[in-house]
Design a protein around this motif. Structure first.
Motif, PDB file in Angstrom:
ATOM      1  N   VAL A 153       3.539   5.602  -5.808  1.00 40.00           N
ATOM      2  CA  VAL A 153       3.256   5.694  -7.244  1.00 40.00           C
ATOM      3  C   VAL A 153       2.319   6.875  -7.510  1.00 40.00           C
ATOM      4  CG1 VAL A 153       2.106   4.549  -9.186  1.00 40.00           C
ATOM      5  CG2 VAL A 153       3.699   3.275  -7.743  1.00 40.00           C
ATOM      6  N   GLY A 154       1.293   7.038  -6.694  1.00 41.27           N
ATOM      7  CA  GLY A 154       0.376   8.175  -6.858  1.00 41.27           C
ATOM      8  C   GLY A 154       1.088   9.507  -6.697  1.00 41.27           C
ATOM      9  N   ILE A 155       1.976   9.577  -5.709  1.00 40.93           N
ATOM     10  CA  ILE A 155       2.748  10.803  -5.481  1.00 40.93           C
ATOM     11  C   ILE A 155       3.675  11.063  -6.674  1.00 40.93           C
ATOM     12  CG2 ILE A 155       4.538  11.856  -4.036  1.00 40.93           C
ATOM     13  CD1 ILE A 155       3.241  10.222  -1.666  1.00 40.93           C
ATOM     14  N   ASP A 179       0.837  -1.201   0.000  1.00 42.73           N
ATOM     15  CA  ASP A 179       0.000   0.000   0.000  1.00 42.73           C
ATOM     16  C   ASP A 179       0.869   1.247   0.000  1.00 42.73           C
ATOM     17  OD1 ASP A 179      -2.330  -1.443  -0.040  1.00 42.73           O
ATOM     18  OD2 ASP A 179      -2.761  -1.192   2.092  1.00 42.73           O
ATOM     19  N   PHE A 180       1.920   1.236   0.801  1.00 43.50           N
ATOM     20  CA  PHE A 180       2.839   2.366   0.831  1.00 43.50           C
ATOM     21  C   PHE A 180       3.463   2.569  -0.553  1.00 43.50           C
ATOM     22  CE2 PHE A 180       7.105   4.182   1.766  1.00 43.50           C
ATOM     23  CZ  PHE A 180       6.689   5.398   2.285  1.00 43.50           C
ATOM     24  N   GLY A 181       3.816   1.475  -1.204  1.00 46.88           N
ATOM     25  CA  GLY A 181       4.359   1.556  -2.561  1.00 46.88           C
ATOM     26  C   GLY A 181       3.362   2.155  -3.534  1.00 46.88           C
ATOM     27  N   ARG A 182       2.083   1.761  -3.419  1.00 47.17           N
ATOM     28  CA  ARG A 182       1.054   2.330  -4.290  1.00 47.17           C
ATOM     29  C   ARG A 182       0.864   3.819  -3.990  1.00 47.17           C
ATOM     30  NH1 ARG A 182      -0.686  -3.183  -4.110  1.00 47.17           N
ATOM     31  NH2 ARG A 182      -1.561  -3.039  -2.037  1.00 47.17           N
ATOM     32  N   ASP A 183       0.978   4.196  -2.716  1.00 45.42           N
ATOM     33  CA  ASP A 183       0.912   5.611  -2.354  1.00 45.42           C
ATOM     34  C   ASP A 183       2.026   6.379  -3.062  1.00 45.42           C
ATOM     35  OD1 ASP A 183      -1.080   4.788  -0.603  1.00 45.42           O
ATOM     36  OD2 ASP A 183       0.188   4.930   1.181  1.00 45.42           O
TER      37      ASP A 183
END
Length: 130
Positions: free
Chosen positions: A87-89, A81-85
């Motif tokens: 990616v969004g950033i 989830d942190f990794g997906r966050d």
């Protein structure tokens, strides 16, 4: 967007498609958070580079704190989830930096690249949930 990060889920999602889609909400969520922070900071008359750096840094801090807080509120933290966050950033940083500097064709490529990245993340998340 921020409130959803820190509240417990009422009902966990069921089914592989729903779980995958739910997990990918991190990407557009943090894209929007980073954009909002950037535009707020630009209103404070910060330079483009400084505003973008601060917005991205605050986004990373929010992403980290939300994952740490999940364990405390009955949700499970997840490094993916942190990794997906992130990616969004990252996508927000690329969009903020690149959009004004690109012509029409470049903007189309940027949009298609973003859609492609979301598709790739969907496939990877789908595989991880299996």
């Amino acid at each position: 967007s921020l409130g959803a990060l820190f509240f417990p889920r009422i009902r966990p999602p069921e089914g592989r498609l729903w779980e995958t889609s739910w997990d990918l909400l991190h990407v557009p969520g943090f894209f929007v958070i980073t954009l909002a922070l950037y535009f707020l900071l630009r209103k404070a008359r910060l330079s483009e580079g400084l505003g973008l750096s601060i917005a991205a840094t605050i986004g990373v801090v929010i992403a980290y704190l939300s994952e740490v807080a999940h364990d405390a509120i009955g949700r499970s933290s997840n490094p993916f989830d942190f990794g997906r966050d992130l990616v969004g950033i990252g996508m927000a940083v690329i969009a903020i930096f690149g959009w004004p500097r690109l012509e029409r064709r470049g903007r189309l490529i940027l949009l298609l690249g973003g859609v492609g990245a979301i598709g790739l993340l969907f496939a990877l998340t789908w595989a991880l949930i299996a």
